[in-house]
Motif scaffolding. Structure first.
Motif, PDB file in Angstrom:
ATOM      1  N   MET A 178      33.573  37.234  41.954  1.00  0.00           N
ATOM      2  CA  MET A 178      33.735  38.665  42.170  1.00  0.00           C
ATOM      3  C   MET A 178      33.236  39.468  40.970  1.00  0.00           C
ATOM      4  N   LEU A 179      33.576  38.985  39.773  1.00  0.00           N
ATOM      5  CA  LEU A 179      33.134  39.684  38.566  1.00  0.00           C
ATOM      6  C   LEU A 179      31.609  39.692  38.465  1.00  0.00           C
TER       7      LEU A 179
ATOM      8  N   LEU B 187      30.291  42.419  40.599  1.00  0.00           N
ATOM      9  CA  LEU B 187      30.485  43.727  39.964  1.00  0.00           C
ATOM     10  C   LEU B 187      29.468  43.953  38.847  1.00  0.00           C
ATOM     11  N   LEU B 188      29.204  42.921  38.074  1.00  0.00           N
ATOM     12  CA  LEU B 188      28.210  43.047  37.005  1.00  0.00           C
ATOM     13  C   LEU B 188      26.815  43.290  37.566  1.00  0.00           C
TER      14      LEU B 188
ATOM     15  N   GLY C  78      36.116  44.044  26.312  1.00  0.00           N
ATOM     16  CA  GLY C  78      36.275  43.165  27.473  1.00  0.00           C
ATOM     17  C   GLY C  78      36.877  41.828  27.088  1.00  0.00           C
TER      18      GLY C  78
ATOM     19  N   GLY D 292      40.160  42.121  28.994  1.00  0.00           N
ATOM     20  CA  GLY D 292      39.689  41.593  30.274  1.00  0.00           C
ATOM     21  C   GLY D 292      38.425  42.286  30.742  1.00  0.00           C
ATOM     22  N   HIS D 293      37.450  41.479  31.077  1.00  0.00           N
ATOM     23  CA  HIS D 293      36.151  42.028  31.499  1.00  0.00           C
ATOM     24  C   HIS D 293      36.245  42.777  32.819  1.00  0.00           C
ATOM     25  N   ARG D 294      37.064  42.290  33.723  1.00  0.00           N
ATOM     26  CA  ARG D 294      37.193  42.955  35.023  1.00  0.00           C
ATOM     27  C   ARG D 294      37.675  44.394  34.845  1.00  0.00           C
ATOM     28  N   ARG D 295      38.685  44.592  34.000  1.00  0.00           N
ATOM     29  CA  ARG D 295      39.220  45.928  33.772  1.00  0.00           C
ATOM     30  C   ARG D 295      38.175  46.844  33.144  1.00  0.00           C
TER      31      ARG D 295
ATOM     32  N   VAL E 254      34.853  46.519  33.283  1.00  0.00           N
ATOM     33  CA  VAL E 254      33.768  46.785  34.235  1.00  0.00           C
ATOM     34  C   VAL E 254      34.200  47.807  35.286  1.00  0.00           C
ATOM     35  N   LEU E 255      35.400  47.650  35.824  1.00  0.00           N
ATOM     36  CA  LEU E 255      35.888  48.608  36.832  1.00  0.00           C
ATOM     37  C   LEU E 255      36.060  50.003  36.239  1.00  0.00           C
TER      38      LEU E 255
END
Length: 101
Positions: free
Chosen positions: A1-2, A5-6, A60, A64-67, A69-70
């Protein structure tokens, strides 16, 4: 998923750069700016992007990278909207700076 997003993020950055370069003549006429104003529209984005890339990479790693990126995609969307409705070159350049966050 990440990874998806990237990929979306990279696509949006490339699309943004392409759209701005195509729209520069229209920006010059509609916002009654000079060549220097047009250069700032492009350069402000690139300078901020280059300067903040490492900072947000470290952020990140820590939160956390997800946070990151979002949050980045959310800010990018809002700043892109601000770019679209900017009534003058100063606000356009400022919104382009913010869109890198």
């Amino acid at each position: 998923m990440l990874l998806a997003l990237l990929c979306i993020g990279i696509f949006l950055v490339q699309l943004d750069v392409t759209v701005v370069n195509v729209a520069l003549p229209t920006i010059r006429v509609d916002l009654a700016t000079s060549l220097a104003g047009q250069q700032w529209v492009v350069a402000a984005y690139m300078i901020a992007l280059a300067g903040l890339l490492l900072l947000f990479g470290v952020l990140g790693d820590r939160i956390g990278h997800r946070r990151v990126v979002l949050a980045g995609l959310t800010v990018f969307g809002g700043a892109s909207l601000a770019c679209g409705v900017a009534p003058n070159i100063e606000l356009l350049v400022a919104a382009r700076l913010v869109s890198c966050f």
